[in-house]
Design a protein around this motif. Structure first.
Motif, mmCIF file in Angstrom:
data_model
loop_
_atom_site.group_PDB
_atom_site.id
_atom_site.type_symbol
_atom_site.label_atom_id
_atom_site.label_comp_id
_atom_site.label_asym_id
_atom_site.label_seq_id
_atom_site.Cartn_x
_atom_site.Cartn_y
_atom_site.Cartn_z
ATOM 1 N N GLN A 56 0.570 -1.291 -0.054
ATOM 2 C CA GLN A 56 -0.211 -0.083 -0.007
ATOM 3 C C GLN A 56 0.849 1.261 -0.086
ATOM 4 O O GLN A 56 0.399 2.334 -0.486
ATOM 5 C CB GLN A 56 -1.095 -0.030 1.186
ATOM 6 C CG GLN A 56 -2.093 -0.976 1.092
ATOM 7 C CD GLN A 56 -2.933 -1.032 2.455
ATOM 8 O OE1 GLN A 56 -2.528 -0.444 3.564
ATOM 9 N NE2 GLN A 56 -3.944 -1.821 2.313
ATOM 10 N N ALA A 57 2.135 1.359 0.581
ATOM 11 C CA ALA A 57 3.005 2.258 0.591
ATOM 12 C C ALA A 57 3.914 2.301 -0.631
ATOM 13 O O ALA A 57 5.074 2.991 -0.487
ATOM 14 C CB ALA A 57 3.677 2.259 1.817
ATOM 15 N N ASP A 58 3.629 1.610 -1.791
ATOM 16 C CA ASP A 58 4.351 1.556 -2.977
ATOM 17 C C ASP A 58 5.021 2.649 -3.462
ATOM 18 O O ASP A 58 6.031 2.903 -3.917
ATOM 19 C CB ASP A 58 3.812 0.691 -3.871
ATOM 20 C CG ASP A 58 4.755 0.135 -4.974
ATOM 21 O OD1 ASP A 58 5.841 -0.153 -4.522
ATOM 22 O OD2 ASP A 58 4.635 0.517 -6.002
ATOM 23 N N ILE A 59 4.005 3.836 -3.433
ATOM 24 C CA ILE A 59 4.483 5.097 -3.763
ATOM 25 C C ILE A 59 5.476 5.658 -3.018
ATOM 26 O O ILE A 59 6.494 6.669 -3.599
ATOM 27 C CB ILE A 59 3.150 6.168 -4.091
ATOM 28 C CG1 ILE A 59 3.589 7.272 -4.680
ATOM 29 C CG2 ILE A 59 2.740 6.296 -2.624
ATOM 30 C CD1 ILE A 59 4.082 7.275 -6.107
ATOM 31 N N LEU A 60 5.398 5.585 -1.793
ATOM 32 C CA LEU A 60 6.661 6.019 -0.873
ATOM 33 C C LEU A 60 8.030 5.200 -1.087
ATOM 34 O O LEU A 60 8.811 6.045 -1.131
ATOM 35 C CB LEU A 60 5.978 5.696 0.584
ATOM 36 C CG LEU A 60 4.816 6.585 1.130
ATOM 37 C CD1 LEU A 60 4.535 6.362 2.297
ATOM 38 C CD2 LEU A 60 5.200 8.010 0.698
ATOM 39 N N TRP A 61 7.965 4.099 -1.409
ATOM 40 C CA TRP A 61 9.115 3.649 -1.991
ATOM 41 C C TRP A 61 9.895 4.062 -3.122
ATOM 42 O O TRP A 61 10.916 4.078 -3.318
ATOM 43 C CB TRP A 61 8.859 1.978 -1.972
ATOM 44 C CG TRP A 61 8.426 1.160 -0.699
ATOM 45 C CD1 TRP A 61 7.218 0.470 -0.721
ATOM 46 C CD2 TRP A 61 8.886 1.276 0.427
ATOM 47 N NE1 TRP A 61 7.012 0.133 0.597
ATOM 48 C CE2 TRP A 61 7.840 0.524 1.215
ATOM 49 C CE3 TRP A 61 10.136 1.675 0.931
ATOM 50 C CZ2 TRP A 61 8.290 0.361 2.692
ATOM 51 C CZ3 TRP A 61 10.487 1.437 2.374
ATOM 52 C CH2 TRP A 61 9.438 0.771 3.089
ATOM 53 N N ASN A 62 8.764 4.211 -4.230
ATOM 54 C CA ASN A 62 9.333 5.092 -5.304
ATOM 55 C C ASN A 62 9.959 6.283 -5.059
ATOM 56 O O ASN A 62 11.082 6.661 -5.729
ATOM 57 C CB ASN A 62 8.378 5.190 -6.268
ATOM 58 C CG ASN A 62 7.893 3.849 -7.046
ATOM 59 O OD1 ASN A 62 8.734 2.953 -7.424
ATOM 60 N ND2 ASN A 62 6.494 3.619 -7.554
ATOM 61 N N ILE A 63 9.232 7.173 -4.235
ATOM 62 C CA ILE A 63 10.031 8.385 -3.850
ATOM 63 C C ILE A 63 11.259 8.132 -3.170
ATOM 64 O O ILE A 63 12.422 8.803 -3.502
ATOM 65 C CB ILE A 63 8.821 9.174 -2.786
ATOM 66 C CG1 ILE A 63 7.770 9.472 -3.611
ATOM 67 C CG2 ILE A 63 9.513 10.363 -2.425
ATOM 68 C CD1 ILE A 63 6.632 10.186 -2.812
ATOM 69 N N ALA A 64 11.443 7.237 -2.517
ATOM 70 C CA ALA A 64 12.702 7.034 -1.706
ATOM 71 C C ALA A 64 13.738 6.609 -2.393
ATOM 72 O O ALA A 64 14.865 7.364 -2.479
ATOM 73 C CB ALA A 64 12.459 5.828 -0.499
ATOM 74 N N GLU A 65 13.303 5.984 -3.710
ATOM 75 C CA GLU A 65 14.433 5.475 -4.817
ATOM 76 C C GLU A 65 14.628 6.723 -5.327
ATOM 77 O O GLU A 65 16.170 6.844 -5.797
ATOM 78 C CB GLU A 65 13.665 4.598 -5.567
ATOM 79 C CG GLU A 65 13.379 2.983 -5.012
ATOM 80 C CD GLU A 65 12.762 2.339 -5.923
ATOM 81 O OE1 GLU A 65 12.352 2.675 -6.924
ATOM 82 O OE2 GLU A 65 12.344 1.065 -5.452
ATOM 83 N N SER A 66 14.024 7.616 -5.706
ATOM 84 C CA SER A 66 14.350 8.720 -6.487
ATOM 85 C C SER A 66 15.222 9.684 -5.745
ATOM 86 O O SER A 66 16.174 10.238 -6.606
ATOM 87 C CB SER A 66 13.001 9.468 -6.866
ATOM 88 O OG SER A 66 12.533 10.219 -5.560
#
Length: 306
Positions: A56-66
């Motif tokens: 559910q927090a996948d978008i947050l993992w994408n932001i962290a990667e960026s």
């Protein structure tokens, strides 16, 4: 949320979500060592629950990667042959920065001058790499003073790499995210200007002291385009001065102005906030609606005055 990244192999080693409610504190983690159950059915239920929360927090993992890819953002450039530039004109390719009231601003160039590029090129967008989920191992913490081994068998203190297949950790497919650097459009326009042999002179004004920050507008300009600058006199007089030039089709009018004891430094602060809306780095014109323009100016004045 918290996580551990392997930036070399572009993998998530572990991911955790922490949630506090009124009477409880929940922790969801995909580290296999935290799953303790004698029942296979219970283990599968635990895995399904924690993976649902983490995904559910996948978008947050994408932001962290960026955050690991910020350097690529600053390296994006438009190229231009060096022989097209006139001597002494190199500085005009760099956006305006300077010393403001609260900070010094340095603009990272979006144009790269090359000796012999094959052809002018524009990088329009960049696709950030997406980190996969490590499914073939994880770190296990050791007691203080104990030494373990990393995934390559090299000694490491305080932890050891455990080779273990955990395919359930990668249950959710993660799509890539494309980030667009819109200020490259300004760089491309500048390069096109050079190719068209259009040369403008920088507006230079070294006056200091009490003056005004102003917003001017010429009604014949297409769309909402405003000139934002400073003067040691009054905005009204500055508008008259600009309007007297032969190349101006109609007079500039004062939309609004603000009196300030350091108008030059205030202009630097405001221009730094307006950088995404700047039409040409050599001119003080910005394209955006006036309500947002005014909000940015007011917010900047309040910030530097606090």
């Amino acid at each position: 949320m918290a996580g551990e990244f392997d930036v070399i192999n572009k993998k998530h080693i572990s991911r955790s979500i922490f949630k506090e409610t009124e009477n409880m504190y929940h922790v969801y983690c995909d580290d296999p060592d935290v799953i303790i159950s004698d029942s296979q059915k219970e283990t599968e239920s635990i895995i399904d629950n924690l993976m649902e929360r983490i995904n559910q927090a996948d978008i947050l993992w994408n932001i962290a990667e960026s955050f690991f890819q910020i350097f690529q953002y600053f390296e994006m450039r438009v190229t231009i042959p060096k022989n097209l530039l006139q001597e002494g004109k190199l500085l005009s390719l760099k956006g305006k920065g300077g010393k403001g009231l609260k900070a010094d601003y340095v603009v990272v160039e979006a144009i790269s001058v090359e000796n012999n590029p094959a052809e002018p090129s524009v990088i329009r967008r960049i696709k950030m790499p997406v980190y996969s989920i490590e499914t073939e191992g994880h770190w296990r913490r050791l007691k203080f003073g104990q030494r373990g081994k990393d995934r390559d068998g090299q000694p490491v203190d305080g932890k050891t790499w455990v080779s273990r297949s955990s395919p359930w950790r990668n249950a959710n497919r993660r799509d890539g995210v494309v980030y667009i650097k819109d200020c490259l459009a300004i760089a491309k326009a500048r390069v096109n200007e050079i190719y068209s042999n259009v040369n403008d002179d920088n507006e230079v004004n070294n006056l200091t002291g009490m003056g005004e920050l102003y917003v001017l507008r010429c009604s014949l300009m297409e769309g909402e385009v405003y000139k934002v600058g400073w003067t040691s006199g009054t905005a009204k007089d500055r508008a008259k001065e600009i309007s007297s030039a032969t190349g101006v089709p109609m007079s500039f009018v004062v939309v609004e102005s603000w009196r300030h004891d350091k108008p030059k430094e205030l202009e630097v602060e405001v221009h730094a906030q307006l950088l995404p809306y700047r039409i040409n780095n050599k001119r003080e014109f910005f394209r955006l609606d006036f309500d947002n323009l005014r909000k940015i100016i007011i917010k900047t004045i309040n910030r530097v005055s606090s």
